[in-house]
Write a protein that holds these residues in place. Structure first.
Motif, PDB file in Angstrom:
ATOM      1  N   ASP A 297       7.622   6.323   8.989  1.00 44.76           N
ATOM      2  CA  ASP A 297       8.278   7.137   7.976  1.00 44.76           C
ATOM      3  C   ASP A 297       7.334   7.346   6.792  1.00 44.76           C
ATOM      4  N   LYS A 298       7.597   8.374   6.007  1.00 44.49           N
ATOM      5  CA  LYS A 298       6.695   8.660   4.887  1.00 44.49           C
ATOM      6  C   LYS A 298       6.644   7.525   3.873  1.00 44.49           C
ATOM      7  N   THR A 299       7.747   6.798   3.663  1.00 45.66           N
ATOM      8  CA  THR A 299       7.698   5.688   2.709  1.00 45.66           C
ATOM      9  C   THR A 299       6.899   4.512   3.273  1.00 45.66           C
ATOM     10  N   GLN A 300       6.903   4.337   4.590  1.00 41.98           N
ATOM     11  CA  GLN A 300       6.063   3.292   5.173  1.00 41.98           C
ATOM     12  C   GLN A 300       4.590   3.683   5.044  1.00 41.98           C
ATOM     13  N   LEU A 301       4.282   4.944   5.310  1.00 40.37           N
ATOM     14  CA  LEU A 301       2.902   5.408   5.173  1.00 40.37           C
ATOM     15  C   LEU A 301       2.447   5.357   3.717  1.00 40.37           C
ATOM     16  N   ALA A 302       3.361   5.641   2.796  1.00 38.29           N
ATOM     17  CA  ALA A 302       3.032   5.507   1.377  1.00 38.29           C
ATOM     18  C   ALA A 302       2.720   4.050   1.044  1.00 38.29           C
ATOM     19  N   THR A 303       3.451   3.125   1.647  1.00 37.43           N
ATOM     20  CA  THR A 303       3.197   1.701   1.426  1.00 37.43           C
ATOM     21  C   THR A 303       1.810   1.323   1.938  1.00 37.43           C
ATOM     22  N   VAL A 304       1.423   1.836   3.096  1.00 36.35           N
ATOM     23  CA  VAL A 304       0.074   1.588   3.623  1.00 36.35           C
ATOM     24  C   VAL A 304      -0.963   2.096   2.622  1.00 36.35           C
ATOM     25  N   ALA A 305      -0.778   3.319   2.145  1.00 42.53           N
ATOM     26  CA  ALA A 305      -1.736   3.911   1.208  1.00 42.53           C
ATOM     27  C   ALA A 305      -1.782   3.152  -0.111  1.00 42.53           C
ATOM     28  N   LEU A 306      -0.621   2.759  -0.615  1.00 42.41           N
ATOM     29  CA  LEU A 306      -0.585   2.020  -1.885  1.00 42.41           C
ATOM     30  C   LEU A 306      -1.231   0.648  -1.746  1.00 42.41           C
ATOM     31  N   ALA A 307      -1.021  -0.010  -0.607  1.00 48.28           N
ATOM     32  CA  ALA A 307      -1.642  -1.322  -0.383  1.00 48.28           C
ATOM     33  C   ALA A 307      -3.154  -1.188  -0.235  1.00 48.28           C
ATOM     34  N   ALA A 308      -3.598  -0.064   0.292  1.00 43.58           N
ATOM     35  CA  ALA A 308      -5.037   0.182   0.380  1.00 43.58           C
ATOM     36  C   ALA A 308      -5.612   0.471  -1.004  1.00 43.58           C
ATOM     37  N   LYS A 309      -4.812   1.077  -1.855  1.00 43.15           N
ATOM     38  CA  LYS A 309      -5.260   1.442  -3.198  1.00 43.15           C
ATOM     39  C   LYS A 309      -5.290   0.252  -4.151  1.00 43.15           C
ATOM     40  N   TYR A 310      -4.258  -0.566  -4.104  1.00 40.62           N
ATOM     41  CA  TYR A 310      -4.124  -1.672  -5.050  1.00 40.62           C
ATOM     42  C   TYR A 310      -4.368  -2.998  -4.346  1.00 40.62           C
ATOM     43  N   SER A 311      -5.083  -3.892  -5.010  1.00 42.53           N
ATOM     44  CA  SER A 311      -5.420  -5.176  -4.397  1.00 42.53           C
ATOM     45  C   SER A 311      -4.267  -6.177  -4.431  1.00 42.53           C
ATOM     46  N   ASN A 312      -3.287  -5.980  -5.307  1.00 47.14           N
ATOM     47  CA  ASN A 312      -2.182  -6.935  -5.402  1.00 47.14           C
ATOM     48  C   ASN A 312      -1.057  -6.536  -4.445  1.00 47.14           C
ATOM     49  N   LEU A 313      -1.131  -7.089  -3.242  1.00 43.94           N
ATOM     50  CA  LEU A 313      -0.183  -6.738  -2.188  1.00 43.94           C
ATOM     51  C   LEU A 313       1.250  -7.100  -2.569  1.00 43.94           C
ATOM     52  N   SER A 314       1.438  -8.215  -3.246  1.00 41.03           N
ATOM     53  CA  SER A 314       2.795  -8.630  -3.641  1.00 41.03           C
ATOM     54  C   SER A 314       3.456  -7.608  -4.557  1.00 41.03           C
ATOM     55  N   LEU A 315       2.693  -7.076  -5.509  1.00 43.45           N
ATOM     56  CA  LEU A 315       3.260  -6.078  -6.418  1.00 43.45           C
ATOM     57  C   LEU A 315       3.564  -4.769  -5.697  1.00 43.45           C
ATOM     58  N   VAL A 316       2.728  -4.398  -4.745  1.00 41.06           N
ATOM     59  CA  VAL A 316       2.976  -3.175  -3.980  1.00 41.06           C
ATOM     60  C   VAL A 316       4.259  -3.328  -3.159  1.00 41.06           C
ATOM     61  N   ILE A 317       4.384  -4.434  -2.449  1.00 43.95           N
ATOM     62  CA  ILE A 317       5.571  -4.659  -1.610  1.00 43.95           C
ATOM     63  C   ILE A 317       6.826  -4.773  -2.473  1.00 43.95           C
ATOM     64  N   ALA A 318       6.724  -5.487  -3.587  1.00 44.17           N
ATOM     65  CA  ALA A 318       7.875  -5.589  -4.493  1.00 44.17           C
ATOM     66  C   ALA A 318       8.259  -4.203  -5.021  1.00 44.17           C
ATOM     67  N   GLY A 319       7.255  -3.393  -5.384  1.00 45.08           N
ATOM     68  CA  GLY A 319       7.527  -2.049  -5.902  1.00 45.08           C
ATOM     69  C   GLY A 319       8.110  -1.119  -4.855  1.00 45.08           C
ATOM     70  N   THR A 320       7.548  -1.124  -3.647  1.00 42.88           N
ATOM     71  CA  THR A 320       8.076  -0.228  -2.609  1.00 42.88           C
ATOM     72  C   THR A 320       9.481  -0.656  -2.187  1.00 42.88           C
ATOM     73  N   THR A 321       9.713  -1.954  -2.169  1.00 45.29           N
ATOM     74  CA  THR A 321      11.056  -2.447  -1.816  1.00 45.29           C
ATOM     75  C   THR A 321      12.062  -2.063  -2.896  1.00 45.29           C
ATOM     76  N   LEU A 322      11.690  -2.243  -4.155  1.00 50.71           N
ATOM     77  CA  LEU A 322      12.582  -1.838  -5.247  1.00 50.71           C
ATOM     78  C   LEU A 322      12.825  -0.332  -5.203  1.00 50.71           C
ATOM     79  N   GLY A 323      11.785   0.453  -4.946  1.00 50.00           N
ATOM     80  CA  GLY A 323      11.951   1.900  -4.837  1.00 50.00           C
ATOM     81  C   GLY A 323      12.923   2.279  -3.736  1.00 50.00           C
ATOM     82  N   MET A 324      12.834   1.595  -2.606  1.00 45.14           N
ATOM     83  CA  MET A 324      13.756   1.846  -1.494  1.00 45.14           C
ATOM     84  C   MET A 324      15.186   1.509  -1.913  1.00 45.14           C
TER      85      MET A 324
END
Length: 188
Positions: A116-143
């Motif tokens: 899904d596009k939000t999963q692909l966005a999560t892949v891209a955001l995790a590639a962009k930012y080094s703090n994986l915990s913040l990316v996952i917390a942010g994408t989960t909160l966004g969902m």
């Protein structure tokens, strides 16, 4: 903190009108059990986006920064275009059975989110930012920001909600993110 805020915004707006949001509406209308549905969405999103984030972090180790910047920018622009296409979801084949509403939600959300596009966005955001915990917390909160209201409002609000305007706004956000990455503006 930027990773968290950008991840939250990108997924929250990207999820509006998405098939998983429509799935949330469908489950809420059918079972009228909002708490197990919300908890199922939370668990499924954490699992799915954790895997997506790990994949995004792995990708970083295989590409040079310049190639990665172009891949990320192009990914965000592709997601922007994809966002303009409305998702459709029908309720054929979704049965509670012996799984219960919580487990049914976990399983259906996890699999609906694959590719899904939000999963692909999560892949891209995790590639962009080094703090994986913040990316996952942010994408989960966004969902959750996008899907929890859908669960509690069910079919009452969905026919009147202006999904097309939100899709255009989401496409704009993803396109801006893509251009910022491609142009190497700021911390992008």
């Amino acid at each position: 903190m930027e990773a968290f805020l950008v991840s939250t915004l990108a997924v929250a707006v990207g999820e509006i009108g998405d098939k998983t949001q429509l799935l949330a509406l469908l489950l809420a209308a059918r079972y009228r059990k909002p708490i197990p549905i919300v908890l199922g969405i939370l668990v499924a999103t954490l699992a799915n986006h954790s895997l997506a984030g790990l994949f995004g972090q792995w990708v970083v180790s295989y590409f040079s920064p310049d190639i990665l910047r172009w891949l990320l920018g192009a990914s965000f622009i592709a997601i922007a275009m994809w966002t303009l296409k409305p998702d459709e979801m029908d309720d054929a084949g979704i049965k509670e059975g012996q799984l219960g509403v919580f487990l049914l939600t976990c399983v259906t959300f996890f699999f609906a989110e694959i590719g899904d596009k939000t999963q692909l966005a999560t892949v891209a955001l995790a590639a962009k930012y080094s703090n994986l915990s913040l990316v996952i917390a942010g994408t989960t909160l966004g969902m959750l920001i996008a899907d929890v209201p859908a669960v509690f409002l069910g079919k009452v609000a969905s026919p009147n909600f202006p999904f097309h305007y939100v899709r255009w706004f989401a496409a704009f956000v993803f396109a801006v993110l893509g251009l910022l990455v491609l142009l190497n503006v700021g911390s992008f």
